[in-house]
Motif scaffolding. Structure first.
Motif, short mmCIF file in Angstrom:
data_model
loop_
_atom_site.label_atom_id
_atom_site.label_comp_id
_atom_site.label_asym_id
_atom_site.label_seq_id
_atom_site.Cartn_x
_atom_site.Cartn_y
_atom_site.Cartn_z
N GLU A 1 0.84 -1.19 0.00
CA GLU A 1 0.00 0.00 0.00
C GLU A 1 0.88 1.25 0.00
OE1 GLU A 1 -3.27 0.11 -0.17
OE2 GLU A 1 -3.49 -2.07 -0.19
N ARG A 2 0.51 2.22 -0.79
CA ARG A 2 1.31 3.43 -0.91
C ARG A 2 1.38 4.19 0.41
NH1 ARG A 2 0.19 8.75 -2.64
NH2 ARG A 2 1.90 9.75 -3.78
N GLN A 3 2.59 4.69 0.75
CA GLN A 3 2.84 5.49 1.94
C GLN A 3 2.61 4.70 3.24
OE1 GLN A 3 4.30 8.01 1.28
NE2 GLN A 3 3.57 8.89 -0.61
N GLN A 4 2.80 3.37 3.19
CA GLN A 4 2.65 2.55 4.38
C GLN A 4 3.85 1.65 4.57
OE1 GLN A 4 -1.14 0.70 5.17
NE2 GLN A 4 -2.24 2.12 3.83
N TRP A 5 4.14 1.33 5.83
CA TRP A 5 5.22 0.43 6.20
C TRP A 5 4.66 -0.58 7.18
CZ3 TRP A 5 5.49 5.37 4.94
CH2 TRP A 5 6.48 5.79 4.06
N SER A 6 4.99 -1.84 6.99
CA SER A 6 4.40 -2.90 7.81
C SER A 6 5.48 -3.91 8.20
CB SER A 6 3.27 -3.59 7.03
OG SER A 6 3.77 -4.16 5.82
N GLY A 7 5.03 -4.96 8.92
CA GLY A 7 5.93 -6.03 9.31
C GLY A 7 6.82 -5.70 10.48
N GLY A 8 6.60 -4.54 11.12
CA GLY A 8 7.47 -4.14 12.22
C GLY A 8 6.80 -4.32 13.57
N GLN A 9 7.52 -3.92 14.59
CA GLN A 9 7.02 -3.99 15.96
C GLN A 9 7.30 -2.68 16.68
OE1 GLN A 9 9.08 -7.54 17.41
NE2 GLN A 9 7.18 -8.69 17.23
N ILE A 10 6.44 -2.39 17.66
CA ILE A 10 6.63 -1.21 18.49
C ILE A 10 6.70 -1.65 19.95
CG2 ILE A 10 4.13 -0.77 18.52
CD1 ILE A 10 4.82 2.23 18.80
N TYR A 11 7.68 -1.11 20.65
CA TYR A 11 7.88 -1.44 22.06
C TYR A 11 7.34 -0.29 22.91
CZ TYR A 11 10.28 -2.19 26.52
OH TYR A 11 10.55 -2.36 27.86
N ASN A 12 6.52 -0.64 23.90
CA ASN A 12 5.95 0.36 24.81
C ASN A 12 6.70 0.31 26.14
OD1 ASN A 12 4.44 2.13 26.29
ND2 ASN A 12 2.56 0.92 26.27
N PRO A 13 7.56 1.28 26.44
CA PRO A 13 8.32 1.24 27.69
C PRO A 13 7.47 1.34 28.93
CG PRO A 13 9.26 2.82 26.12
CD PRO A 13 7.91 2.43 25.60
N GLU A 14 6.23 1.84 28.80
CA GLU A 14 5.39 2.01 29.98
C GLU A 14 4.91 0.68 30.55
OE1 GLU A 14 2.27 4.73 29.12
OE2 GLU A 14 3.61 6.46 28.91
N ASP A 15 4.72 -0.33 29.67
CA ASP A 15 4.29 -1.64 30.19
C ASP A 15 5.25 -2.78 29.81
OD1 ASP A 15 3.79 -2.08 27.50
OD2 ASP A 15 1.62 -1.94 27.68
N GLY A 16 6.30 -2.45 29.05
CA GLY A 16 7.29 -3.47 28.70
C GLY A 16 6.82 -4.44 27.64
N ARG A 17 5.75 -4.13 26.93
CA ARG A 17 5.20 -5.05 25.93
C ARG A 17 5.56 -4.61 24.52
NH1 ARG A 17 -0.96 -6.25 28.22
NH2 ARG A 17 -0.31 -7.12 30.25
N THR A 18 5.62 -5.58 23.63
CA THR A 18 5.93 -5.33 22.23
C THR A 18 4.71 -5.72 21.39
OG1 THR A 18 8.28 -5.76 22.60
CG2 THR A 18 7.49 -5.88 20.33
N TYR A 19 4.36 -4.85 20.44
CA TYR A 19 3.15 -5.05 19.65
C TYR A 19 3.51 -5.05 18.16
CZ TYR A 19 1.00 -3.51 24.04
OH TYR A 19 0.64 -3.39 25.35
#
Length: 302
Positions: free
Chosen positions: A251-269
């Motif tokens: 899809e144009r102007q989109q990036w996927s397949g990655g992960q984001i880490y939330n330091p507030e709860d220590g979880r990765t999404y």
């Protein structure tokens, strides 16, 4: 001084962060603020009148001046007369540029009408005077002859080359805009630099470069205390990879397949990125069928 107080880390998120979602403000941003900030602003006048009585006409003129200056500071156009900018007044009056730099950097240039408190307290942006002189120089460029436009002579071959380069650049920009650069998270709690990953240059990663609250109660840098890996809990959050493994999507102007880490709860999404405009980036993290969405804003180049 109330503006400076609302920039304190204890009050910024609840009182002033809504207003700072505008990094390049327009006149619409002048009265875009939270309910708590509105209460603080509205309380000033009655408290002031308890100390210094004023005639109703004075109150009317002052509130009118306040409204006009507020809109001027956010309108994105320098409306003060040129002779004021280069004269004695230019040193002490806050200009549109003065407040624009405050929005762009989030700190410094706290004054709303006059610059003396920023000068005395050392909170004037270090580049403000240079930027003001550069702006005044642009405003004072005069044509070659009075009343006539200034023409620049250029060979026909150079004009054709410039036109070709401009068309290629615009086509490339229309096809894919780059998300590399520094972004402010929603609420301006952190800044994240998006660039190719060190180990996998064909993928994009995002590193935390700045925190609104960089120190804990003991005055030490905030650490990644919620990380599920005990070995990483002593590492500082600044310098941490928050985004990892993003690749261009079909899809144009989109990036996927990655992960984001939330330091507030220590979880990765699991996460995706979508460029809404050259200045806005949608960050969407999901676990199973539940997703959360934020809009980040691009920071100007330093």
């Amino acid at each position: 001084w109330t503006h400076r107080l609302m920039h304190h880390r204890w009050f910024f998120r609840s009182m002033h962060s809504a207003h700072h979602q505008s990094f390049a403000p327009t006149h619409w941003a002048a009265y875009s603020f939270s309910l708590l900030e509105a209460v603080v602003q509205s309380l000033f006048l009655p408290l002031f009148l308890l100390v210094i009585p004023a005639h109703p006409i004075v109150i009317f003129l002052w509130t009118t001046h306040m409204i006009v200056r507020n809109v001027m500071g956010h309108c994105g156009i320098e409306l003060l007369p040129k002779r004021w900018l280069v004269g004695w007044w230019g040193r002490w009056l806050t200009t549109t540029l003065h407040h624009e730099m405050h929005h762009a950097w989030g700190q410094g240039n706290y004054a709303l009408y006059f610059t003396w408190w920023d000068r005395l307290c050392g909170t004037e942006h270090p580049r403000y005077q240079d930027e003001l002189r550069a702006l005044v120089g642009k405003l004072h460029v005069q044509p070659a002859q009075q009343g006539e436009p200034q023409h620049v002579k250029m060979p026909l071959s150079a004009l054709l080359a410039a036109a070709l380069a401009a068309s290629l650049f615009s086509t490339e920009s229309a096809q894919a805009q780059d998300i590399r650069g520094e972004w402010a998270t929603q609420g301006y709690s952190a800044r994240v630099m998006i660039k190719p990953c060190a180990s996998t240059p064909d993928q994009l990663c995002g590193t935390i470069t700045w925190l609104w609250e960089p120190l804990d109660t003991s005055g030490k840098p905030i650490k990644d205390a919620q990380n599920p890996d005990p070995a990483r809990r002593e590492l500082p959050l600044v310098g941490l990879d928050m985004l990892t493994g993003f690749k261009p999507s079909s899809e144009r102007q989109q990036w996927s397949g990655g992960q984001i880490y939330n330091p507030e709860d220590g979880r990765t999404y699991n996460a995706g990125l979508r460029l809404l405009s050259s200045e806005l980036l949608e960050v969407k993290g999901c676990v199973m069928v539940f997703c959360a969405r934020q809009v980040w804003r691009r920071l100007p180049l330093k």
